[in-house]
Design an enzyme around this catalytic site. Structure first.
Site, short mmCIF file in Angstrom:
data_model
loop_
_atom_site.label_atom_id
_atom_site.label_comp_id
_atom_site.label_asym_id
_atom_site.label_seq_id
_atom_site.Cartn_x
_atom_site.Cartn_y
_atom_site.Cartn_z
N GLY A 47 24.43 51.81 27.48
CA GLY A 47 24.84 50.81 28.46
C GLY A 47 25.37 51.39 29.75
N ASP A 94 35.73 53.23 19.39
CA ASP A 94 34.30 53.08 19.13
C ASP A 94 33.84 54.00 17.99
OD1 ASP A 94 31.86 51.87 19.47
OD2 ASP A 94 31.24 53.09 21.17
#
Length: 460
Positions: A43, A162
């Protein structure tokens, strides 16, 4: 090959080219880093395998190029902040052998770049796809290896935010687990934790409080728990959660055995309520009985005379031990024992070789291990443990298994493979040396017999 970094070009060029032959863009970043090929895209941008041409050996490194996919001014600004934040977080973390080292952060051609250490190996998502569901032993090994890394991060204090299989790489050189991608990491100051922030993380792995913009250290532990059940079942996290019951049903998808201790630890990691979870990585290690004894500062000891009845040189072994290079020392120990016994070609020792092993050499090897481990490792340390468990010169399965449990060569009744073992001072007393029991010095059933013979040797 030299990869053009212009997002609108990406033309491959010859390795010695300075400017892209298609678009004319400069191929060397800061006249130093040359991209070789694209590793991936996410991303925030692309990653490239690269080389550092300033160093004589031209080692590999990784270039991260900021190239956000999100649209809108606010999204663009937030993405820029997170990319820059990754460089800042890596710099603040400093050097850790299981976190990629930051080499550089800069802007070139109006684009942000980050250069960091290249970790050769597969991430756990790739390993899962290739090898299938992880065994109980592999999960315990993962937790034992990665939890100290999380403890290190949390002490900084940072929250990774994450944790998932794609962000854990099994390093090819030593099978250590390396935690990567700190783009989502957040400073965990008291003020920051009190403020609701941007929701970041990977769907399926994100803790409930993190999904509301309020992550804590326990949020990373939750994500690690989800990672473990995903690896154990080879099922996506969304398939393992029963929405109607609001509970995890990962046991329904197991194809491997999981003992009660590990199961209870995973259940507690996955609790929806933050206070019901483990609060620190250390608590998880304690629950798994993987906690380690505090390491006492070494006591100065006199130099050891490197005696050998066969003229074998032990200087390299001493250097490895002095530097704390435990795995290299373990392998060097095996090589020297084979050399003494004149069994290098065969690659293993028989019981009779152990019986005839010169006392000068055995004592030299043992004294070196004992000295540089501050009394924690060595054949004599192992012998003391072995005999306290009823071990004798004659191989007895129960005594040998009890010894394996005591020194950490077995976990939950399963013997570990050599590449699953750890080589640092966090392991149990007597854990090293061990290559001889698993590799070239002894093998198979004869290995256990020779191991018993070694730990019963009269000269230890």
């Amino acid at each position: 090959m030299s990869q053009c970094l212009n997002p609108d070009c990406l033309q491959p060029n010859s390795k010695t080219t300075i400017f892209c032959q298609k678009c004319g863009s400069k191929l060397l970043l800061t006249d130093r880093y040359r991209a070789l090929k694209i590793l991936g895209q996410g991303g925030f941008g692309r990653t490239f395998l690269a080389v550092d041409e300033h160093k004589p050996s031209q080692p590999y490194c990784v270039i991260k190029q900021f190239l956000p996919q999100a649209q809108g001014t606010n999204n663009q600004q937030k993405a820029e902040e997170l990319f820059q934040q990754e460089a800042i977080q890596l710099e603040q973390l400093g050097k850790h052998q299981q976190i990629p080292e930051l080499f550089a952060y800069f802007i070139q051609d109006h684009r942000q770049y980050l250069v960091q250490e290249y970790i050769e190996g597969q991430n756990l998502a790739q390993e899962l796809a290739q090898s299938g569901a992880f065994s109980e032993t592999k999960i315990v090994n993962l937790l034992g290896d990665l939890l100290p890394v999380l403890a290190f991060i949390h002490q900084k204090p940072l929250i990774h935010r994450d944790i998932k299989p794609e962000n854990i790489i099994r390093r090819k050189s030593d099978n250590k687990f390396v935690l990567v991608d700190f783009g989502a990491a957040k400073a965990a100051t008291r003020t920051a934790l009190a403020v609701t922030g941007t929701v970041i993380g990977s769907a399926g792995y994100v803790a409930p409080e993190q999904a509301l913009g309020k992550p804590t250290f326990a949020s990373d532990l939750y994500s690690l728990g989800v990672t473990c059940i995903h690896l154990l079942t080879n099922k996506e996290p969304f398939d393992l959660f029963d929405v109607s019951e609001g509970d995890w049903v990962w046991r329904d998808y197991l194809t491997v055995k999981v003992n009660n201790t590990l199961g209870q630890v995973l259940d507690k990691l996955l609790q929806q309520g933050t206070k019901k979870r483990f609060q620190t990585a250390q608590e998880v290690l304690e629950a798994l009985q993987l906690t380690e004894k505090p390491i006492s500062p070494p006591t100065p000891q006199p130099d050891i005379e490197l005696k050998s009845a066969k003229g074998v040189n032990y200087e390299q072994l001493e250097q490895f031990l002095k530097a704390g290079s435990w795995k290299e020392a373990d392998e060097e120990t095996a090589n020297k024992m084979l050399e003494v016994a004149e069994r290098t070609k065969e690659g293993w020792l028989r019981v009779e070789d152990i019986d005839k092993f010169p006392c000068e050499d055995l004592r030299t090897i043992d004294q070196l291990w004992v000295k540089y481990s501050n009394g924690r490792f060595g054949f004599s340390v192992q012998k003391r443990i072995y005999e306290s468990l009823g071990g004798t010169l004659s191989y007895e399965e129960k005594a040998w298994e009890a010894f394996g449990d005591q020194v950490g060569w077995r976990v939950y009744g399963n013997w570990l493979y050599y590449d699953q073992l750890r080589f640092n001072l966090t392991v149990k007393d007597g854990h090293l040396p061990l290559w001889g029991y698993w590799g070239r010095v002894v093998a198979g059933c004869g290995g256990w017999l020779s191991g018993a013979a070694l730990l019963s040797h009269r000269d230890l």
